[in-house]
Design an enzyme around this catalytic site. Sequence first.
Site, PDB file in Angstrom:
ATOM      1  N   GLY A 532       0.850  -1.188   0.000  1.00 16.58           N
ATOM      2  CA  GLY A 532       0.000   0.000   0.000  1.00 16.58           C
ATOM      3  C   GLY A 532       0.885   1.237   0.000  1.00 16.58           C
ATOM      4  O   GLY A 532       1.960   1.233  -0.572  1.00 16.58           O
ATOM      5  N   ASP A 645      13.520 -10.991   2.860  1.00 15.02           N
ATOM      6  CA  ASP A 645      13.396  -9.952   1.825  1.00 15.02           C
ATOM      7  C   ASP A 645      14.393  -8.818   2.082  1.00 15.02           C
ATOM      8  O   ASP A 645      14.053  -7.645   2.019  1.00 15.02           O
ATOM      9  CB  ASP A 645      11.975  -9.398   1.773  1.00 15.02           C
ATOM     10  CG  ASP A 645      11.699  -8.645   0.471  1.00 15.02           C
ATOM     11  OD1 ASP A 645      12.386  -8.927  -0.527  1.00 15.02           O
ATOM     12  OD2 ASP A 645      10.822  -7.777   0.466  1.00 15.02           O
TER      13      ASP A 645
END
Length: 837
Positions: A532, A645
């Site tokens: 987002g 990540d």
Amino acid sequence: MGTNSGTSVRVLLLLFYCFWFEFCVYAIDTFTSTHFIKDSETIVSNGSLFKLGFFSPSNSTKRYVGIWYGKISVSSVVWVANRDKPLNDASGIVKISEDGNLQILNGEKEVIWSSNVSNAVSNTTAQLLDSGNLVLKDDSSGRIIWESFQHPSHALLANMKLSTNINTGEKLVLTSWKEASDPSIGSFSFGVDPSNIAQTFIWNGSHPYYCSGPWNGQIFIGVANMNSYVSNGFRMDHDEEGTVSVSFTTSDDFFSFSLYYAVTPEGTMEEIYRQKEDWEVTWESKQTECDVYGKCGVFGICNPKNSPICSCLRGYEPKSVEEWNRGNWTSGCVRKTPLQCERTNGSSEVGKIDGFFRVTTVKVPDFVEWVPALKNQCRDMCLKNCSCIAYSYNNGIGCMSWSRDLIDMQKFSSSGADLYIRVADTELDEKGNVKVIVSVIVIIGTITIICIYFSCRCWMTKQRARVRRERIMEVSLFERVNVHPNFSDANMLGNNVNQVKLEEQLLINFEKLVTATNNFHEANKLGQGGFGSVYRGKLPGGQEIAVKRLSRASAQGLEEFVNEVMVISNVQHRNLVRLLGCCTEGDEKMLVYEYLPNKSLDAFLFDPVKRDSLTWRKCFSIIEGIARGLLYLHRESRLRIIHRDLKASNILLDEDMNPKISDFGMARIFQAKQDKANTVRISGTYGYMSPEYAMEGIFSEKSDVFSFGVLLLEIISGIKSAGFCHDEHSLSLLGYAWKLWNGDSMEAFIDGSMSEECYQEEILRCIHVGLLCVQELAKDRPSISIVVSMLCSEIAHLPSPKPPAYSERQITIDTESSRRQNLCSVNQVTVTNVQAR
């Protein structure tokens, strides 16, 4: 004979060298009467910040002489000489004439523009400064006899002044281009109006088009929220000769020369800031229709949030109702009830005393007058003066009053001033009657509400308890895992998960975050990714925050949200970003982090300008900080965490450039005796994923070590792993590093900004460590604790690395494995390209 010939050759070479040396010196930022600039040539300021030469605007073939930014691929012209006399071909030259003036000549040697200095001297030099100012100097005295800053075009640069002399009326203003492709003088100009209290205007011809409101010593009080976007050191100066000038400056040189203001052909003043290689408009004077001067006429006030936007002040009505109904408000308003204005000292006729109606957070009208009165005297001074129809007080200005028609008023949502409008006493009585009616209604309503309250008290108590239980359940990872069977990796969380629940004190009210981010305004947006958007905000106590808001259209959602809350709320380290809380009201899912003023690491590594600020000592400090953050996650935290990540955009930098690992949406917790795990859901960022994870879904501590190795090599080389492909043999970044390692030419791998001789050995050691981290087999890679020891030279002799994974850019994919279709999948959880968070 041979000796004479040799001597002659040497003399000729010496003369040629002297001529060449003189020409090169002048070709940098200076030219004289003996050298001129052809159409195809430019001069560049000493620091390469600005260039001067010939250019053609977009969609035009006409040639102009101008100044533009030198280090940016998308040029921005900030000054034009021959605005109204363009050249039709490329035959023009810029030179210094025999009388010492700057001139532009066409192909027929006709003068089409000149500096026209009447007291010029024959021996002058023109120089382009790093401020963007072109100066013409007397060589004998060094005195500047002409400068482009005193003959501005359409742009205001740092330390450049626009001025008006009160005594002579002489003005120095910006003038707009006629069109985007035509630099000739347009209809709009921008400058200072020093009358009474100084303010700035944009004029359309001779008519006001925009007004900034008065200057209070720090800001223009008629500019909405000026404190929030202007940090550039605006100032207004008055000198003894009656000249009032406006300028801006800043102590940050990079910021100064990456920002300027320009008036557009449409009459808008724009703040233009460089973002990497592009220019971005970060503010403009005309944000709504209310910013047009006198939009609602005299005694009308404009509110962009209302429909219609114009209304009359209290005590006034439209002069022409028919025109107002058609949306034409220029005729303004007229007073409904005449002012009494009959007050005398000692008068007891209260009914005939005029009063004042307050309008809050308003842009004050034009034609302001300064009154020598203190704050508590300002009202009385206005009331005693029958010609005074309004007053206001500002701490930086003092008492202000108005005796002419009030025009160019606007209602702001915040900032602005309190304006007191003089009205007849009957207008105030109407207000009093309304207050009485409202008071009666409030009393009756209060009694009714009390009765309802006691009858519903038990029901409300039960509702509060139910809402609290739901909010706690919403952020409990263990409960979420049980009610959402799609959590594919839930079996990996181990026995610790029952003990890890978010405390209610970390829950932050949605309304508080709305207020902190100004209703998630675009101006506060820091970045956007698969999760987002991220917004900057400020809590009531003044603490700055970064709010990560899950998009309803996002491919990720509850699993990553709950996972990140659970992981990051239970770890704390100086090299990990700190979670302050979260919000889970309704459909909203938001994470609240500490705000870090610098951008993410990739914004420095892969920006050619900012890269130069990264010395090797800074880079090594960042490398060491990331390694220690990983060591804490893998070995020192009470929960063993695999990040999964790790990449440059997920390393944030605080004000001291200390690295902080962020974005734990993909992180997983290991049990105490667990070495590796398997997942059917492969998500991450291509270029950083270890081969065993990308191809088989197997991940472990060594997966993070691989990502760290890629990141280490990126930091040293300044090359982005994703998308890099060496011409020869389609080598990836890892393959390129391996080739140079085997060829004993690692110096070619080191970025030029950090090739410091005294640190060469340490840099080569770090490359060695990076290659050990990216070896193809997980068992060959060192653990992060060993990596830290290697970086700190606690391990003296390093083993020889084996070939890295992904040596070539193209990887053979086993088509029999359906899982490998996700080999190059992009992580849809992490927020990338984030600005300061």
